[in-house]
Design a protein around this motif. Sequence first.
Motif, PDB file in Angstrom:
ATOM      1  N   ALA A 256       0.848  -1.195   0.000  1.00 29.18           N
ATOM      2  CA  ALA A 256       0.000   0.000   0.000  1.00 29.18           C
ATOM      3  C   ALA A 256       0.882   1.243   0.000  1.00 29.18           C
ATOM      4  O   ALA A 256       0.934   1.994   0.988  1.00 29.18           O
ATOM      5  CB  ALA A 256      -0.925  -0.013   1.213  1.00 29.18           C
ATOM      6  N   ASP A 257       1.580   1.456  -1.100  1.00 27.27           N
ATOM      7  CA  ASP A 257       2.462   2.621  -1.213  1.00 27.27           C
ATOM      8  C   ASP A 257       1.630   3.852  -1.554  1.00 27.27           C
ATOM      9  O   ASP A 257       1.025   3.941  -2.630  1.00 27.27           O
ATOM     10  CB  ASP A 257       3.516   2.382  -2.302  1.00 27.27           C
TER      11      ASP A 257
ATOM     12  N   PRO B  94      -8.458   7.858  -6.896  1.00 27.07           N
ATOM     13  CA  PRO B  94      -8.604   6.491  -7.432  1.00 27.07           C
ATOM     14  C   PRO B  94      -7.358   5.636  -7.201  1.00 27.07           C
ATOM     15  O   PRO B  94      -7.460   4.450  -6.859  1.00 27.07           O
ATOM     16  CB  PRO B  94      -8.878   6.715  -8.920  1.00 27.07           C
ATOM     17  N   ALA B  95      -6.178   6.233  -7.377  1.00 29.90           N
ATOM     18  CA  ALA B  95      -4.945   5.480  -7.147  1.00 29.90           C
ATOM     19  C   ALA B  95      -4.793   5.115  -5.673  1.00 29.90           C
ATOM     20  O   ALA B  95      -4.323   4.025  -5.338  1.00 29.90           O
ATOM     21  CB  ALA B  95      -3.738   6.300  -7.608  1.00 29.90           C
ATOM     22  N   TRP B  96      -5.202   6.033  -4.786  1.00 28.59           N
ATOM     23  CA  TRP B  96      -5.135   5.744  -3.340  1.00 28.59           C
ATOM     24  C   TRP B  96      -6.080   4.606  -2.978  1.00 28.59           C
ATOM     25  O   TRP B  96      -5.708   3.720  -2.191  1.00 28.59           O
ATOM     26  CB  TRP B  96      -5.484   7.002  -2.550  1.00 28.59           C
TER      27      TRP B  96
ATOM     28  N   PHE C  71       1.437  -4.542   4.882  1.00 27.89           N
ATOM     29  CA  PHE C  71       1.276  -3.896   3.576  1.00 27.89           C
ATOM     30  C   PHE C  71       2.155  -2.660   3.412  1.00 27.89           C
ATOM     31  O   PHE C  71       1.996  -1.922   2.431  1.00 27.89           O
ATOM     32  CB  PHE C  71      -0.197  -3.525   3.362  1.00 27.89           C
ATOM     33  N   ASN C  72       3.039  -2.419   4.376  1.00 24.49           N
ATOM     34  CA  ASN C  72       3.975  -1.288   4.294  1.00 24.49           C
ATOM     35  C   ASN C  72       3.224   0.037   4.120  1.00 24.49           C
ATOM     36  O   ASN C  72       3.653   0.918   3.355  1.00 24.49           O
ATOM     37  CB  ASN C  72       4.963  -1.495   3.143  1.00 24.49           C
ATOM     38  N   TYR C  73       2.112   0.156   4.841  1.00 27.07           N
ATOM     39  CA  TYR C  73       1.303   1.369   4.744  1.00 27.07           C
ATOM     40  C   TYR C  73       1.878   2.429   5.672  1.00 27.07           C
ATOM     41  O   TYR C  73       2.216   2.162   6.825  1.00 27.07           O
ATOM     42  CB  TYR C  73      -0.146   1.057   5.119  1.00 27.07           C
ATOM     43  N   ASN C  74       1.945   3.639   5.194  1.00 31.48           N
ATOM     44  CA  ASN C  74       2.597   4.730   5.917  1.00 31.48           C
ATOM     45  C   ASN C  74       1.640   5.355   6.936  1.00 31.48           C
ATOM     46  O   ASN C  74       1.258   6.516   6.832  1.00 31.48           O
ATOM     47  CB  ASN C  74       3.079   5.795   4.926  1.00 31.48           C
TER      48      ASN C  74
ATOM     49  N   THR D 136      -4.816   0.975  -1.344  1.00 29.80           N
ATOM     50  CA  THR D 136      -5.192   0.624   0.033  1.00 29.80           C
ATOM     51  C   THR D 136      -6.314  -0.409   0.105  1.00 29.80           C
ATOM     52  O   THR D 136      -6.800  -0.699   1.197  1.00 29.80           O
ATOM     53  CB  THR D 136      -5.630   1.887   0.802  1.00 29.80           C
ATOM     54  N   THR D 137      -6.701  -0.986  -1.016  1.00 29.92           N
ATOM     55  CA  THR D 137      -7.821  -1.928  -1.000  1.00 29.92           C
ATOM     56  C   THR D 137      -7.484  -3.211  -0.249  1.00 29.92           C
ATOM     57  O   THR D 137      -8.317  -3.735   0.505  1.00 29.92           O
ATOM     58  CB  THR D 137      -8.260  -2.250  -2.439  1.00 29.92           C
TER      59      THR D 137
END
Length: 318
Positions: free
Chosen positions: A166-167, A175-177, A261-264, A181-182
Amino acid sequence: MILMILQRLGLGVLTLVLVSVLVFAGTEILPGDVAAAILGQNATPESLAALRADLGLNAGPFVRYFAWAGSVLHGDLGQSLANRQPVADLLWPRFWNTMALAAYAAVIAVPLAVGLGILSAAWRGSLFDRAANVIALATVSLPEYFLGLLLILFLSVQFGLLPSLADTYAGMGFPAWLRATTLPMLVLVLVTVAQIMRMTRTTVLAVMDQPYIETAFLKGLKNGRVVLRHAAPNAIAPIVNVVAFNMAYLIAGVVLVEAIFNYNGLGRFMVDAVSKRDLPMVQAAAMVFAAVYVVLNMIADIAAIALNPRLRHPRVKG
């Protein structure tokens, strides 16, 4: 009612005070030396002693606790020991990232879970009810990291439908976000939907066993009308409680999900701070998680009081 709400608020404040003591004590017993972690293995004893004195680590724990708590009360979360930047400047962008992910999951999970719970109660004993309960038990039993790995394996590696990490970055399009993050959103939804659905079903069924529900059936009302118009509104208070509890989990329990997911977000922020022995960052992140959890539970308690006529209008004895 006002007195009960004030009591809940007082208990919430007391809980935060106790949590601050536990957070500070927990960071005190973390293994390793902060000064050594910052300077590295080649640091001399003189440089280590100078850095400890500069960071205030030579003061007693009680002195440092009250100094830290006083700063937090004034909105000062301190400075990072690793890079000497204000903790607030590093923390709040991560916090809003976590809030965005939690909101994404909540928008899908809450209506879906409540709807499934009501349908399971209305069709008690049916194939739908049994299948929903089996799936709910399966998702609750599996830990978040295992669910995350399964989703990565099937939706990312084998079918290539979604990115495995989830970069996200500043200025990213919506839409890209959403696409990025889905996968973490799906993990959070699977866990929270199961819990909320099972509690909603149990609560609605408990209400449906009441005499006035039997009277409604005897009057010839259909099952769906009885559930939606009579049972569900009277079961709303416990449902609000479990929804608030799971919303607290979505915000305060995302550490593993963000790490997978390496989410910030704030959870990964806290994990990185622990690995660096950056105590102000760890303490600030833990207090933010605790504050969110306590506030959401207070809101649930107050909502339960407001939605319960017996608590809003207690009987006067005598």
